[in-house]
Design a protein around this motif. Structure first.
Motif, PDB file in Angstrom:
ATOM      1  N   MET A   7       0.770  -1.194   0.029  1.00 28.19           N
ATOM      2  CA  MET A   7      -0.054   0.015  -0.096  1.00 28.19           C
ATOM      3  C   MET A   7       0.824   1.145   0.136  1.00 28.19           C
ATOM      4  SD  MET A   7      -0.247   0.478   3.882  1.00 28.19           S
ATOM      5  CE  MET A   7      -1.046   1.915   3.918  1.00 28.19           C
ATOM      6  N   ARG A   8       0.020   2.167  -0.125  1.00 29.03           N
ATOM      7  CA  ARG A   8       1.014   3.501   0.099  1.00 29.03           C
ATOM      8  C   ARG A   8       0.509   4.691   1.053  1.00 29.03           C
ATOM      9  NH1 ARG A   8       2.719   5.983  -5.001  1.00 29.03           N
ATOM     10  NH2 ARG A   8       3.906   7.021  -3.340  1.00 29.03           N
ATOM     11  N   LEU A   9       1.667   5.165   1.772  1.00 34.11           N
ATOM     12  CA  LEU A   9       1.361   6.448   2.522  1.00 34.11           C
ATOM     13  C   LEU A   9       2.098   7.677   1.904  1.00 34.11           C
ATOM     14  CD1 LEU A   9       2.068   4.934   6.229  1.00 34.11           C
ATOM     15  CD2 LEU A   9      -0.206   5.505   5.178  1.00 34.11           C
ATOM     16  N   PRO A  10       1.347   8.112   1.026  1.00 28.60           N
ATOM     17  CA  PRO A  10       2.076   9.043   0.105  1.00 28.60           C
ATOM     18  C   PRO A  10       2.802  10.163   0.810  1.00 28.60           C
ATOM     19  CG  PRO A  10      -0.232   8.577  -0.830  1.00 28.60           C
ATOM     20  CD  PRO A  10      -0.203   7.992   0.585  1.00 28.60           C
ATOM     21  N   HIS A  11       2.264  10.672   1.809  1.00 25.15           N
ATOM     22  CA  HIS A  11       2.983  11.862   2.609  1.00 25.15           C
ATOM     23  C   HIS A  11       3.772  11.389   3.655  1.00 25.15           C
ATOM     24  CE1 HIS A  11      -0.629  13.315   0.537  1.00 25.15           C
ATOM     25  NE2 HIS A  11       0.063  14.549   0.370  1.00 25.15           N
ATOM     26  N   ALA A  12       3.964  10.113   4.130  1.00 23.63           N
ATOM     27  CA  ALA A  12       4.740   9.611   5.163  1.00 23.63           C
ATOM     28  C   ALA A  12       6.395  10.280   4.979  1.00 23.63           C
ATOM     29  CB  ALA A  12       4.784   8.292   5.318  1.00 23.63           C
ATOM     30  N   LEU A  15       8.839  13.563   8.526  1.00 25.04           N
ATOM     31  CA  LEU A  15       9.873  14.110   9.295  1.00 25.04           C
ATOM     32  C   LEU A  15      10.119  15.525   9.125  1.00 25.04           C
ATOM     33  CD1 LEU A  15      12.226  12.214  10.942  1.00 25.04           C
ATOM     34  CD2 LEU A  15      13.524  12.511   8.959  1.00 25.04           C
ATOM     35  N   SER A  16       9.918  15.996   8.024  1.00 21.37           N
ATOM     36  CA  SER A  16      10.012  17.421   7.887  1.00 21.37           C
ATOM     37  C   SER A  16       8.898  18.345   8.753  1.00 21.37           C
ATOM     38  CB  SER A  16       9.792  17.875   6.475  1.00 21.37           C
ATOM     39  OG  SER A  16      10.829  17.425   5.648  1.00 21.37           O
ATOM     40  N   ALA A  17       7.620  17.653   8.629  1.00 21.98           N
ATOM     41  CA  ALA A  17       6.404  18.312   9.297  1.00 21.98           C
ATOM     42  C   ALA A  17       6.939  18.380  10.852  1.00 21.98           C
ATOM     43  CB  ALA A  17       5.141  17.583   8.998  1.00 21.98           C
ATOM     44  N   ARG A  65       0.416  17.590   8.189  1.00 20.59           N
ATOM     45  CA  ARG A  65      -0.060  16.752   9.125  1.00 20.59           C
ATOM     46  C   ARG A  65      -1.450  16.166   9.098  1.00 20.59           C
ATOM     47  NH1 ARG A  65       0.129  18.277  15.787  1.00 20.59           N
ATOM     48  NH2 ARG A  65      -0.253  16.085  16.263  1.00 20.59           N
ATOM     49  N   THR A  66      -2.067  17.134   8.409  1.00 19.20           N
ATOM     50  CA  THR A  66      -3.388  16.726   8.075  1.00 19.20           C
ATOM     51  C   THR A  66      -3.465  15.486   6.811  1.00 19.20           C
ATOM     52  OG1 THR A  66      -4.193  18.727   8.434  1.00 19.20           O
ATOM     53  CG2 THR A  66      -5.747  17.486   7.030  1.00 19.20           C
ATOM     54  N   LYS A  67      -2.508  15.782   5.896  1.00 18.77           N
ATOM     55  CA  LYS A  67      -2.485  14.790   4.684  1.00 18.77           C
ATOM     56  C   LYS A  67      -2.067  13.513   5.334  1.00 18.77           C
ATOM     57  CE  LYS A  67      -3.115  15.972   0.969  1.00 18.77           C
ATOM     58  NZ  LYS A  67      -4.381  15.848   0.122  1.00 18.77           N
ATOM     59  N   ILE A  68      -1.177  13.504   6.557  1.00 19.41           N
ATOM     60  CA  ILE A  68      -0.671  12.476   7.070  1.00 19.41           C
ATOM     61  C   ILE A  68      -1.619  11.691   7.666  1.00 19.41           C
ATOM     62  CG2 ILE A  68       1.082  11.280   8.781  1.00 19.41           C
ATOM     63  CD1 ILE A  68       2.810  13.470   7.772  1.00 19.41           C
ATOM     64  N   ALA A  69      -2.429  12.042   8.488  1.00 27.73           N
ATOM     65  CA  ALA A  69      -3.673  11.799   9.048  1.00 27.73           C
ATOM     66  C   ALA A  69      -4.570  11.050   7.968  1.00 27.73           C
ATOM     67  CB  ALA A  69      -4.498  12.676   9.972  1.00 27.73           C
ATOM     68  N   VAL A  82       3.424   8.300  12.954  1.00 29.86           N
ATOM     69  CA  VAL A  82       2.186   7.816  13.950  1.00 29.86           C
ATOM     70  C   VAL A  82       1.808   8.963  14.852  1.00 29.86           C
ATOM     71  CG1 VAL A  82       1.714   5.857  15.633  1.00 29.86           C
ATOM     72  CG2 VAL A  82       3.359   5.631  13.664  1.00 29.86           C
ATOM     73  N   PRO A  83       2.735   9.456  15.659  1.00 30.86           N
ATOM     74  CA  PRO A  83       2.151  10.498  16.667  1.00 30.86           C
ATOM     75  C   PRO A  83       1.659  11.874  15.737  1.00 30.86           C
ATOM     76  CG  PRO A  83       4.616  10.507  16.668  1.00 30.86           C
ATOM     77  CD  PRO A  83       4.066   9.145  15.894  1.00 30.86           C
ATOM     78  N   LEU A  84       2.041  12.053  14.656  1.00 35.99           N
ATOM     79  CA  LEU A  84       1.371  13.369  13.887  1.00 35.99           C
ATOM     80  C   LEU A  84       0.015  13.078  13.623  1.00 35.99           C
ATOM     81  CD1 LEU A  84       4.438  14.022  11.482  1.00 35.99           C
ATOM     82  CD2 LEU A  84       3.418  15.627  13.112  1.00 35.99           C
ATOM     83  N   ALA A  85      -0.410  11.627  13.531  1.00 40.11           N
ATOM     84  CA  ALA A  85      -1.887  11.333  13.109  1.00 40.11           C
ATOM     85  C   ALA A  85      -2.389  10.845  14.711  1.00 40.11           C
ATOM     86  CB  ALA A  85      -1.825  10.161  12.410  1.00 40.11           C
ATOM     87  N   GLY A  86      -1.866  10.889  15.791  1.00 43.75           N
ATOM     88  CA  GLY A  86      -2.171  10.680  16.993  1.00 43.75           C
ATOM     89  C   GLY A  86      -2.687   9.131  17.309  1.00 43.75           C
TER      90      GLY A  86
END
Lengths: 493, 94
Positions: free
Chosen positions: A285-290, A294-296, A370-374, A419-423
């Motif tokens: 699968m993909r997590l395109p913004h992962a 690190l930058s965020a 952060r929104t995109k990662i969640a 992971v923590p960025l998405a809580g």
């Protein structure tokens, strides 16, 4: 007695105590003696007096817990690995620690950590670096490096730490133990010396998944003193799954390829085969913004830290510079003398990102990422049950080998930081060795899916059969005596 | 590029005194870190809402009832300088 106690997991020790086969005072004394003889520099303070026996029905049965230095503990040094809080003894105890005490787990000692939880190697402690029990020339990971090393080396039955970008999971991986970051809000942050408030979350570091579930059960809960805490929706159960039938595991392309050490990747792929043998299906699968996490993270966390650490000004507690000309120079010199290099770097980075003219380009954009990662994770969990990755891109590295290049050090958090960025909750369990050093396998789930994560981790743990006993062979003299804390720069290296 | 002047400006905002060597090092390190971080500038984020908090919670209110605060001596006991039942600091007017 000590060897017999040491062979038991915390849950097993608790059962023996409740069955009257073991005295809690003996368990405490056995670990207290080992902690006091710690030569890994994992402890910065060790309890002296054997506490009164826990109530006969206390769920944690008097099995003592090691606590990361940044949890406030009443009357006991709580220095967050920083010189600026040298010998600070708080007037109250953090809710997470109090919950454990009420469950029957007394305080064994305070564990070393990167200063204010900023680091991935435990080399940023004002109290000296911690050594990895698998190889004392290597780091234990960080920032909860003392807690991880203490559990891995059998200096503590179990421990708690905090995870902001990976600070429980990465040291757990590098030390060959289990570490879990719960859903944001599951555990109260009251009394945790703050690093980045929207990310910080306390969790267990334990010898196995069963201990992890037991400790977590007595940490969670809504707390009137932390308005971001939420009621955990169900009891944290003792895991019992034997199979992974019907479980879909998503393997994100972005976190399982480039940048992962070959030996770690090999172990990860072997672990996926084990998951399949247990009945799971593996779904690419993909997590395109992962890759941008690190930058965020390195904008958001330093930005929040720069605000949280404004309180260390030499007025109310901790260090005050001995010489100053006026109020402003008292602040600036106190902070110069009290903060270490990495903390200064992050305060500067965060202050810059929040400063006029740069706020939108850095902090604003990072919050959008952060929104995109969640969103990426939300989409993922519509198709799979868990997302799995290596916990750390590499095994434990040599002391001093990454201290000259901040970004190389930050890359340790590559797989943990989304992971923590998405809580979200995630666990790291030991999945084997590469070059003789432990590798961690990370299982990420949806918000409040801790019970399902623990079940999957338990089934996998049984199948892997990881043996961490060799790391518990190391312990010796040269450590703080009971009742004494280390002084800044008191480490060995 | 974060030059010496910018480092000094940010350090002033952060109430942080830096040695000359630290200013020099910080300039290089911040430039390097921001070079990596700036990659998020390439993303198309138009219309994306920012996330500041990940768990859905609304304001939680509690009853506004008086309760005892910390004992003064306990709090002052942790302070580096105390006078007349308060924290002692250099005069802000000095």
């Amino acid at each position: 007695m000590s060897a017999e106690v040491l062979a038991l997991t915390a849950a097993q020790a608790g059962e023996r105590i409740r069955a009257g086969e073991l005295r809690s005072a003996d368990v405490f004394a056995a670990y207290r003696d080992r902690a006091a003889a710690d030569e890994l520099n994992a402890f910065v303070w060790v309890a002296d007096d054997v506490p009164a026996a826990a109530a006969a029905d206390a769920p944690l049965a008097g099995v003592p817990v090691a606590v990361k230095d940044l949890f406030c503990t009443e009357g006991v040094p709580s220095q967050a690995g920083s010189k600026i809080l040298e010998d600070y003894r708080p007037p109250y105890t953090a809710t997470a620690v109090r919950n454990l005490q009420q469950g029957g787990a007394p305080l064994l000692g305070k564990t070393n950590q990167d200063e204010f939880a900023m680091g991935s190697s435990n080399e940023n402690s004002a109290y000296g670096p911690v050594r990895n029990p698998w190889d004392p020339t290597r780091v234990p990971g960080g920032s909860s490096g003392g807690s991880a090393a203490a559990v891995a080396a059998g200096l503590a039955p179990w421990a708690i730490g905090t995870d902001t970008g990976g600070s429980i999971r990465q040291p757990a991986a590098l030390c060959g133990i289990v570490g879990m970051k719960p859903t944001y809000g599951a555990v109260s942050r009251y009394g945790m010396i703050a690093f980045a408030s929207s990310l910080d979350q306390a969790g267990p570091l334990t010898r196995d998944v069963t201990d992890c579930a037991l400790l977590l059960r007595h940490m969670v809960g809504q707390d009137p003193c932390d308005s971001t805490s939420v009621a955990f929706p169900e009891e944290v159960r003792t895991p019992s799954a034997e199979r992974l039938d019907g479980i879909r595991l998503g393997v994100p392309e972005e976190l399982t390829g480039e940048g992962i050490e070959p030996g770690v990747l090999e172990n990860f792929n072997a672990t996926l085969r084990t998951c399949e043998e247990l009945g799971a299906t593996i779904e690419p699968m993909r997590l395109p913004h992962a890759p941008h996490a690190l930058s965020a993270y390195y904008i958001i966390a330093p930005a929040e830290a720069s605000a949280n650490l404004a309180r260390y000004d030499g007025v109310r507690y901790g260090l005050r510079a001995p010489e100053y000309d006026d109020l402003l120079s008292m602040y600036t010199r106190t902070r110069r003398a009290g903060f270490g290099a990495e903390v200064k770097r992050r305060i500067m980075l965060g202050t810059y990102a929040l400063s006029s003219g740069y706020y939108d380009a850095y902090y604003g954009r990072a919050q959008q990422v952060r929104t995109k990662i969640a969103d990426d994770f939300r989409a993922a969990f519509a198709a799979v049950d868990f997302v799995v990755t290596p916990t750390s891109p590499n095994v434990a590295f040599g002391l001093g080998s990454k201290t000259d290049d901040p970004w190389a050090m930050y890359l340790n958090d590559y797989c943990t930081v989304p992971v923590p960025l998405a809580g979200l909750p995630a666990i790291s369990i030991p999945s084997g060795l590469s070059e003789g050093l432990p590798v961690g396998f990370q299982i990420i789930g949806g918000a409040f899916s801790e019970n399902r994560i623990l079940d999957a981790a338990y089934a996998l743990e049984q199948a892997i059969g990881f043996d961490g006993s060799s790391a518990r062979g190391i312990a010796g003299p040269d450590a703080p005596r009971p009742g004494q804390e280390r002084r800044p720069d008191g480490g060995k290296g | 590029m974060i030059d010496r002047e910018q480092v000094l400006h940010v350090a002033r905002l952060a109430r942080l005194e830096l040695s000359d060597a630290e200013v020099e090092r910080m300039s290089g390190e911040l430039t390097g870190i921001l070079g990596h971080i700036e990659k998020i500038g390439e993303l198309d984020l138009d219309g994306v809402c920012p996330t500041s908090h990940v768990v859905e919670v609304t304001n939680k209110l509690r009853a506004d009832e008086p309760r005892p605060s910390w004992p003064r001596e306990k709090i002052l006991g942790a302070a580096p300088a105390v006078r007349d039942d308060g924290f002692e600091v250099p005069s802000p007017q000095a």
